[in-house]
Design a protein around this motif. Structure first.
Motif, PDB file in Angstrom:
ATOM      1  N   UNK A  74       0.855  -1.188   0.000  1.00  0.00           N
ATOM      2  CA  UNK A  74       0.000   0.000   0.000  1.00  0.00           C
ATOM      3  C   UNK A  74       0.890   1.237   0.000  1.00  0.00           C
ATOM      4  N   UNK A  75       0.758   2.034  -1.043  1.00  0.00           N
ATOM      5  CA  UNK A  75       1.613   3.208  -1.218  1.00  0.00           C
ATOM      6  C   UNK A  75       0.787   4.470  -1.038  1.00  0.00           C
ATOM      7  N   UNK A  83      -2.535  15.458   0.218  1.00  0.00           N
ATOM      8  CA  UNK A  83      -1.634  14.739   1.111  1.00  0.00           C
ATOM      9  C   UNK A  83      -2.145  13.317   1.378  1.00  0.00           C
ATOM     10  N   UNK A  84      -1.193  12.404   1.493  1.00  0.00           N
ATOM     11  CA  UNK A  84      -1.435  11.004   1.850  1.00  0.00           C
ATOM     12  C   UNK A  84      -2.532  10.354   0.999  1.00  0.00           C
ATOM     13  N   UNK A  85      -2.343  10.455  -0.287  1.00  0.00           N
ATOM     14  CA  UNK A  85      -3.268   9.841  -1.234  1.00  0.00           C
ATOM     15  C   UNK A  85      -2.812   8.413  -1.535  1.00  0.00           C
ATOM     16  N   UNK A 134       6.729  10.046  -2.323  1.00  0.00           N
ATOM     17  CA  UNK A 134       6.195   8.885  -1.615  1.00  0.00           C
ATOM     18  C   UNK A 134       6.271   9.173  -0.113  1.00  0.00           C
ATOM     19  N   UNK A 135       5.111   9.241   0.538  1.00  0.00           N
ATOM     20  CA  UNK A 135       5.087   9.541   1.969  1.00  0.00           C
ATOM     21  C   UNK A 135       5.249   8.285   2.828  1.00  0.00           C
ATOM     22  N   UNK A 136       4.533   7.231   2.473  1.00  0.00           N
ATOM     23  CA  UNK A 136       4.488   6.062   3.349  1.00  0.00           C
ATOM     24  C   UNK A 136       4.190   4.810   2.537  1.00  0.00           C
ATOM     25  N   UNK A 137       4.755   3.689   2.998  1.00  0.00           N
ATOM     26  CA  UNK A 137       4.462   2.393   2.387  1.00  0.00           C
ATOM     27  C   UNK A 137       4.107   1.421   3.507  1.00  0.00           C
ATOM     28  N   UNK A 138       2.957   0.785   3.395  1.00  0.00           N
ATOM     29  CA  UNK A 138       2.531  -0.254   4.334  1.00  0.00           C
ATOM     30  C   UNK A 138       2.513  -1.597   3.614  1.00  0.00           C
ATOM     31  N   UNK A 139       2.861  -2.644   4.341  1.00  0.00           N
ATOM     32  CA  UNK A 139       3.015  -3.956   3.712  1.00  0.00           C
ATOM     33  C   UNK A 139       2.231  -5.027   4.453  1.00  0.00           C
ATOM     34  N   UNK A 140       1.463  -5.819   3.700  1.00  0.00           N
ATOM     35  CA  UNK A 140       0.900  -7.075   4.203  1.00  0.00           C
ATOM     36  C   UNK A 140       1.798  -8.181   3.669  1.00  0.00           C
ATOM     37  N   UNK A 141       2.204  -9.111   4.529  1.00  0.00           N
ATOM     38  CA  UNK A 141       3.132 -10.142   4.067  1.00  0.00           C
ATOM     39  C   UNK A 141       3.089 -11.376   4.962  1.00  0.00           C
TER      40      UNK A 141
END
Length: 205
Positions: A74-75, A83-85, A134-141
Motif C-alpha cells: 500500500x503506497x 496529502x497522503x493519497x 512517496x510519503x508512506x508504504x505499508x506492507x501485508x506479508x
C-alpha cells in the motif's frame, strides 16, 4: 554409511529448511484449505521504515527481517495540493524500469493514482516523478515461521539452545518431517531410525 550419526543440530536444520519449503509451496499453490494453515504467519499493514537511500525517480523502504513473501503493498503519496493519497502500485518484475519511466501508459502518475516498484537488496524501491513524493508504504506479508529447536546442544553461533515449539498445525508438521527425512539423503537402513528421531523431537517440543 550405516554408522552415520544424526545429531540434533542436523535434524533441526533439516526440519527448519523443510518448514520453509512447505510454507513456500502452500503460498505458490494458493489452495484455500492449505492457506488456512499458515494464516498465523500473516503480518498486516506494517509501516515500512523509509531508507536514507533515495534518488530523483524513487524512494526506498526497508524490508522487515522476518519477511518471507509479499501479499499486498500500500503506497501513500503527496503532491503540492493533496496529502497522503493512496495510489496503486504494481511490481515491475524483470522489466526495464528506465523504459517504464518514459512509457506514457506505465510511468508513475499521481493524477492516475498509480506507480510501480521493484524489490532488491532488502528494500522496496517505489518509483515516482517530479510531481509527487512517496510519503508512506505499508506492507501485508507472510513472515518466516519461527525456527523449531530443542534444548541440549550448542548451535552454530556457539550458544546454548532452548525449546521452541512448532507454531504450524500438526497436519503440516507431518509433511515437514517427511520432507526433512528425504532432504537428509539417508540410506534405507537409517530411514526408520531417523524417522523415529524426528517424530520424537516433534512430540517433545
Amino acid at each position: 554409511n550405516d554408522n552415520i550419526a544424526f545429531d540434533n543440530p542436523r535434524i533441526i536444520l533439516a526440519v527448519n529448511e523443510a518448514q520453509n519449503k512447505i510454507v513456500e509451496l502452500i503460498i505458490e499453490k494458493k489452495n484455500e484449505d492449505d492457506i488456512s494453515y499458515i494464516q498465523k504467519l500473516v503480518v498486516n499493514d506494517l509501516k515500512l521504515i523509509k531508507s536514507s537511500k533515495k534518488s530523483d525517480d524513487s524512494d526506498y523502504f526497508e524490508i522487515p527481517k522476518n519477511f518471507f513473501h509479499p501479499i499486498n503493498v500500500k503506497v501513500y503519496a503527496n503532491d503540492s495540493k493533496c496529502k497522503r493519497k493512496r495510489i496503486n502500485a504494481w511490481e515491475a518484475k524483470g522489466q526495464n524500469t528506465h523504459e517504464l519511466l518514459t512509457d506514457q501508459n506505465n510511468k508513475p502518475s499521481f493524477y492516475w493514482e498509480e506507480t510501480f516498484y521493484t524489490i532488491g537488496q532488502d528494500k522496496y524501491r517505489i518509483y515516482k516523478d517530479k510531481t509527487f513524493e512517496i510519503e508512506q508504504v505499508n506492507l501485508d506479508y507472510y513472515r518466516y515461521p519461527k525456527k523449531i529447536d530443542i534444548e541440549g546442544y550448542i548451535d552454530v553461533n556457539n550458544k546454548n539452545t532452548f525449546n521452541q515449539d512448532p507454531e504450524l498445525d500438526d497436519k503440516i508438521m507431518d509433511k515437514i518431517i517427511d520432507i526433512a527425512v528425504k532432504d537428509l539423503n539417508i540410506n534405507v537402513e537409517n530411514l526408520n531410525r531417523l524417522q523415529a528421531d524426528l517424530t520424537k523431537i516433534n512430540s517433545e517440543i
